[in-house]
Design a protein around this motif. Structure first.
Motif, PDB file in Angstrom:
ATOM      1  N   ARG A 239       0.807  -1.315  -0.050  1.00 48.81           N
ATOM      2  CA  ARG A 239      -0.094  -0.090  -0.063  1.00 48.81           C
ATOM      3  C   ARG A 239       0.959   1.319  -0.118  1.00 48.81           C
ATOM      4  O   ARG A 239       1.855   1.545   0.691  1.00 48.81           O
ATOM      5  CB  ARG A 239      -0.963  -0.006   1.390  1.00 48.81           C
ATOM      6  CG  ARG A 239      -1.979  -1.183   1.183  1.00 48.81           C
ATOM      7  CD  ARG A 239      -3.206  -0.963   0.421  1.00 48.81           C
ATOM      8  NE  ARG A 239      -3.679  -1.927  -0.196  1.00 48.81           N
ATOM      9  CZ  ARG A 239      -4.634  -2.266  -0.906  1.00 48.81           C
ATOM     10  NH1 ARG A 239      -5.302  -1.318  -1.401  1.00 48.81           N
ATOM     11  NH2 ARG A 239      -4.998  -3.668  -1.409  1.00 48.81           N
ATOM     12  N   VAL A 241       0.804   4.994   0.807  1.00 46.49           N
ATOM     13  CA  VAL A 241       0.080   6.103   1.666  1.00 46.49           C
ATOM     14  C   VAL A 241       0.482   7.473   1.334  1.00 46.49           C
ATOM     15  O   VAL A 241       1.844   7.450   1.730  1.00 46.49           O
ATOM     16  CB  VAL A 241       0.086   5.511   3.077  1.00 46.49           C
ATOM     17  CG1 VAL A 241      -1.002   6.626   3.764  1.00 46.49           C
ATOM     18  CG2 VAL A 241      -0.514   4.103   3.205  1.00 46.49           C
ATOM     19  N   ASP A 243       0.560  11.026   2.786  1.00 45.82           N
ATOM     20  CA  ASP A 243       0.116  11.475   4.188  1.00 45.82           C
ATOM     21  C   ASP A 243       0.885  12.734   4.224  1.00 45.82           C
ATOM     22  O   ASP A 243       2.222  12.955   4.599  1.00 45.82           O
ATOM     23  CB  ASP A 243       0.561  10.415   5.393  1.00 45.82           C
ATOM     24  CG  ASP A 243      -0.094  11.027   6.801  1.00 45.82           C
ATOM     25  OD1 ASP A 243      -0.100  12.600   6.929  1.00 45.82           O
ATOM     26  OD2 ASP A 243       0.045  10.189   7.553  1.00 45.82           O
ATOM     27  N   ASP A 248       4.572  10.637   2.941  1.00 42.59           N
ATOM     28  CA  ASP A 248       4.487   9.335   2.373  1.00 42.59           C
ATOM     29  C   ASP A 248       4.862   8.208   2.889  1.00 42.59           C
ATOM     30  O   ASP A 248       6.065   8.285   3.337  1.00 42.59           O
ATOM     31  CB  ASP A 248       4.477   9.509   0.556  1.00 42.59           C
ATOM     32  CG  ASP A 248       3.647  10.722   0.256  1.00 42.59           C
ATOM     33  OD1 ASP A 248       2.820  11.430   0.902  1.00 42.59           O
ATOM     34  OD2 ASP A 248       4.017  10.968  -1.114  1.00 42.59           O
ATOM     35  N   GLU A 269       7.161  -0.334   7.445  1.00 45.16           N
ATOM     36  CA  GLU A 269       6.366   0.906   6.961  1.00 45.16           C
ATOM     37  C   GLU A 269       8.066   1.651   6.525  1.00 45.16           C
ATOM     38  O   GLU A 269       8.749   1.835   7.454  1.00 45.16           O
ATOM     39  CB  GLU A 269       5.733   1.734   7.799  1.00 45.16           C
ATOM     40  CG  GLU A 269       4.146   1.356   8.115  1.00 45.16           C
ATOM     41  CD  GLU A 269       3.536   2.322   8.608  1.00 45.16           C
ATOM     42  OE1 GLU A 269       3.660   3.474   8.423  1.00 45.16           O
ATOM     43  OE2 GLU A 269       2.524   1.935   9.447  1.00 45.16           O
ATOM     44  N   THR A 298      -5.595   1.366   7.289  1.00 43.42           N
ATOM     45  CA  THR A 298      -6.392   2.577   7.791  1.00 43.42           C
ATOM     46  C   THR A 298      -5.125   3.254   8.682  1.00 43.42           C
ATOM     47  O   THR A 298      -4.145   2.810   8.721  1.00 43.42           O
ATOM     48  CB  THR A 298      -7.735   2.285   8.541  1.00 43.42           C
ATOM     49  OG1 THR A 298      -7.153   1.869   9.801  1.00 43.42           O
ATOM     50  CG2 THR A 298      -8.294   1.012   7.751  1.00 43.42           C
ATOM     51  N   ASN A 372      -9.384  -1.113  -0.715  1.00 48.13           N
ATOM     52  CA  ASN A 372      -9.061   0.121   0.173  1.00 48.13           C
ATOM     53  C   ASN A 372      -9.964  -0.374   1.304  1.00 48.13           C
ATOM     54  O   ASN A 372     -10.649  -1.206   1.602  1.00 48.13           O
ATOM     55  CB  ASN A 372      -9.452   1.553  -0.496  1.00 48.13           C
ATOM     56  CG  ASN A 372      -8.964   2.551   0.331  1.00 48.13           C
ATOM     57  OD1 ASN A 372      -7.702   2.576   0.727  1.00 48.13           O
ATOM     58  ND2 ASN A 372      -9.851   3.777   0.581  1.00 48.13           N
ATOM     59  N   TYR A 374     -10.817   1.985   5.211  1.00 48.26           N
ATOM     60  CA  TYR A 374     -10.915   3.266   5.790  1.00 48.26           C
ATOM     61  C   TYR A 374     -11.796   3.406   7.053  1.00 48.26           C
ATOM     62  O   TYR A 374     -12.459   2.233   7.387  1.00 48.26           O
ATOM     63  CB  TYR A 374     -11.454   4.389   4.831  1.00 48.26           C
ATOM     64  CG  TYR A 374     -12.723   4.001   4.133  1.00 48.26           C
ATOM     65  CD1 TYR A 374     -14.141   4.362   4.801  1.00 48.26           C
ATOM     66  CD2 TYR A 374     -13.045   3.161   3.113  1.00 48.26           C
ATOM     67  CE1 TYR A 374     -15.153   4.020   4.270  1.00 48.26           C
ATOM     68  CE2 TYR A 374     -13.995   2.941   2.595  1.00 48.26           C
ATOM     69  CZ  TYR A 374     -15.260   3.473   3.296  1.00 48.26           C
ATOM     70  OH  TYR A 374     -16.679   2.947   2.622  1.00 48.26           O
ATOM     71  N   SER A 454      -6.077   6.399  -0.604  1.00 54.33           N
ATOM     72  CA  SER A 454      -5.558   5.090   0.159  1.00 54.33           C
ATOM     73  C   SER A 454      -5.567   5.429   1.839  1.00 54.33           C
ATOM     74  O   SER A 454      -4.692   6.298   2.075  1.00 54.33           O
ATOM     75  CB  SER A 454      -4.107   4.552  -0.024  1.00 54.33           C
ATOM     76  OG  SER A 454      -3.699   3.627   0.415  1.00 54.33           O
ATOM     77  N   THR A 455      -6.014   4.449   2.471  1.00 58.03           N
ATOM     78  CA  THR A 455      -6.502   4.451   3.722  1.00 58.03           C
ATOM     79  C   THR A 455      -7.437   5.484   4.664  1.00 58.03           C
ATOM     80  O   THR A 455      -7.834   5.664   5.466  1.00 58.03           O
ATOM     81  CB  THR A 455      -5.270   4.987   4.580  1.00 58.03           C
ATOM     82  OG1 THR A 455      -4.903   6.198   4.659  1.00 58.03           O
ATOM     83  CG2 THR A 455      -3.924   4.111   4.358  1.00 58.03           C
TER      84      THR A 455
END
Length: 648
Positions: A239, A241, A243, A248, A269, A298, A372, A374, A454-455
């Motif tokens: 995934r 993400v 942010d 990111d 991550e 999420t 996805n 959330y 995404s998330t």
């Protein structure tokens, strides 16, 4: 997987919106578009999908050609034939990975998931030009088998056993037997491709990433991600993400069987420089064979959906060892088990500690891919609801392949993959199941949402799909669908089918899509969720050629913005992505001659073999099985291009 699957649904009705046939350009390609209001079964004669099971099976035979026709050339050229106009200022690269070879020596590979991985790059330079390149990933297995000219490894999905002395195989009284304890399978590097932190990586379910160079996609070797991976494998699904607050992230995972029947999931991550930010380990009791193909994320949780799969140990011992069943065929869908959803807290999110497991009380189902996940409502670290959108079916059969998929598959609605929504209530002391339902009973696979959502709550899902909605049969992936519904639909109140809309585009004429990539038109967060383009590599089964299509993500009914025609085919492939990085050659670089992988000239494969067939003044080439003597044909420039030119 190759055969695409689903659930029987209660009957619905709808009024089919009219569809139109458009003819564009001198090539007169037929394009069919349709808009569907609400989600529901269509039996209308104006349906753009197959009108009968026989028609579905005919489409299937054409569709399967894209997963069984090998591409033997590696290419690097500027695309000259463009219909329409490439969007102004479009700069970046469409990356695709998938099986490209469907035989090893004289052994056919009927299940495409075992084909050797081939990565493609379609690079857009920002001036309206596009460059195509493709190359096979030189894994250990690819190199060894190309040198030997025969199968050396067992594979996950195919039954064929290699010759004695290879892959733990022995021969007794003329019969081949495989060691049931030696289940090492060939790393084909054929599942996905990632561009992150300045690296281009080819990915496989049970292997480490393979690093590729740009623009030639040459294999540099395996990448350990800075020795951050726990165990021997990292998954092929991930995934990305976006942010703005924390930066990111890339989220990926590895899964290993531990303690006999337990599973250990490790989640990683990374920041945009590929620095490891978090590593989270979670032991999932009894989940060793849960077939965790994909994950979702999420703001507070990693989501791992455990499929109801059981190992048939007797079949493993008696059939897998004799070539009567593949290794994966020993994994059986178990209708007596329940699906489980594991919620694993993300570090630093403030979510309550400890893995939370929810047993889904509905009839069991199977999921390969998530769209996805959330959260809805709540405040701080305690959202009210968690939502997971996935593509699921009521069963799965790992024996399916291009040779045997027929009415037993397309004539069974329970085999149809559909876009579904799973809702979990997080307000109580323990998470509680709310509901699980089909958003639209349309056969589909490879769901995609923009990375910008995404998330987070999303409205639109883009997906390769069948034109037919509902009914007692379905067909292969004919076109591209945009399925839209509010993110709260079915969450705090029962699901409302009338709140689902969809658009569907298909080329028609035996032309089939691959997974789409969403290309944002505006910088992240500055436009509408669907402000962008969709790209997909299409396979023309009748012409055995491929094309790249660019669609307006907001309005599929417009038809292609641009179609880029390739002079050859590209096998259907599996997964990929769009990256804003331009990975093509410099603007003035010339196109290169195609290289046939069957004709030697590959230092990765043939290094160390004796040189043969050289003549004075011509290039020498290595002696190797199944290799044409290019020097005898005077192809000095081609050989020099591959590093094999030797002047005597």
């Amino acid at each position: 997987m190759l055969a695409h699957t689903s659930t029987p649904c209660a009957p619905h009705t709808r009024t089919a919106a009219p569809f139109t046939t458009r003819v564009s350009g001198a090539r007169s390609h037929r394009r069919i578009v349709a808009s569907v209001a609400s989600a529901p079964v269509s039996t209308s004669s104006s349906s753009v999908g197959p009108r009968s099971l026989d028609e579905a099976l005919e489409l299937s035979s054409q569709f399967n050609k894209g997963f069984s026709t090998s591409l033997y050339t590696e290419n690097s050229y500027w695309i000259e034939e463009v219909e329409g106009k490439i969007p102004e200022g479009l700069r970046g690269t469409l990356l695709r990975n998938g099986p490209g070879l469907f035989e090893v020596g004289s052994t056919k590979v009927p299940q495409p998931f075992d084909g050797d991985g081939m990565v493609c790059a379609v690079s857009f330079d920002g001036s309206g030009r596009a460059h195509f390149s493709n190359a096979y990933v030189r894994t250990e297995g690819f190199v060894a088998e190309r040198r030997a000219g025969r199968q050396l490894y067992r594979s996950a999905f195919n039954r064929a056993l290699p010759e004695p002395g290879s892959g733990g195989v022995v021969e007794v009284l003329g019969f081949r037997f495989a060691n049931p304890l030696d289940i090492k399978i060939k790393d084909t590097a054929n599942t996905n491709v990632l561009r992150w932190g300045g690296k281009t990586l080819a990915l496989y379910e049970r292997g480490m990433p393979w690093s590729l160079s740009s623009p030639d996609l040459a294999t540099l070797g395996q990448d350990t991600l800075g020795n951050t991976v726990h165990g021997k494998y990292v998954g092929a699904h991930l995934r990305l993400v976006q942010d703005p607050a924390q930066g990111d992230r890339l989220v990926t995972f590895s899964f290993n069987e531990v303690n006999g029947m337990d599973g250990e999931m490790v989640l990683y991550e990374y920041d945009t420089a590929f620095n490891l930010l978090h590593k989270t380990k979670a032991v999932l009791p009894g989940a060793a064979f849960g077939f965790f193909h994909d994950i979702a994320v999420t703001p507070h949780y990693y989501l791992a959906l455990e499929n109801p799969i059981t190992l048939d140990a007797w079949r493993m011992i008696t059939q897998s060892t004799t070539g009567k069943a593949s290794i994966v065929e020993c994994l059986q869908f178990d209708a007596t088990k329940k699906v489980k959803l594991h919620l694993i807290p993300r570090p630093g999110s403030g979510a309550p500690e400890g893995v939370k497991t929810i047993e889904i009380p509905t009839a069991p189902f199977f999921t390969f891919h998530h769209s996805n996940a959330y959260e809805v409502g709540g405040s701080g670290s305690r959202p009210d609801y968690l939502v997971l959108d996935s593509v699921s079916s009521d069963t799965v059969d790992f024996a399916n392949n291009v040779d045997n998929v027929g009415a037993n598959y397309y004539g069974q609605p329970r085999c149809r993959n559909e876009l579904r929504r799973l809702v979990v209530d997080l307000r109580g002391p323990q998470p509680a199941f709310v509901r699980h339902f089909s958003i639209q009973p349309r056969a589909c696979e490879f769901p995609v949402v923009p990375a910008s959502v995404s998330t987070r709550a999303h409205t639109h899902t883009y997906i390769a799909a069948c034109g037919k909605v509902g009914g007692d049969f379905f067909g292969p992936l004919q076109g591209i669908a945009k399925i839209s519904t509010p993110p709260t639909n079915g969450v705090t109140a029962p699901f409302d089918p009338s709140a689902v809309t969809s658009q569907f585009w298909q080329h028609g004429g035996g032309v089939f899509p691959s997974e789409v990539a969403f290309v944002p038109r505006s910088p992240a967060g500055q436009g509408a969720e669907d402000d962008g383009w969709l790209m997909s590599v299409l396979f023309d089964a009748k012409a055995t050629r491929s094309k790249i299509v660019i669609l307006d993500a907001q309005d599929l009914n417009r038809g292609p913005v641009a179609t880029l025609h390739l002079p050859h085919h590209v096998p259907q492939g599996l997964h990929g992505m769009w990256t804003p990085d331009y990975l093509g050659p410099s603007p003035g670089a010339p196109s290169k001659p195609a290289r046939d992988i069957r004709q030697g000239g590959d230092s990765k494969v043939y290094a160390g073999l004796p040189v043969a067939h050289s003549q004075e003044g011509q290039a020498a080439v290595p002696a190797a099985p199944c290799m044409a003597t290019m020097c005898a044909r005077g192809e000095v420039g081609w050989a020099r291009e591959c590093g094999w030119a030797v002047r005597l």
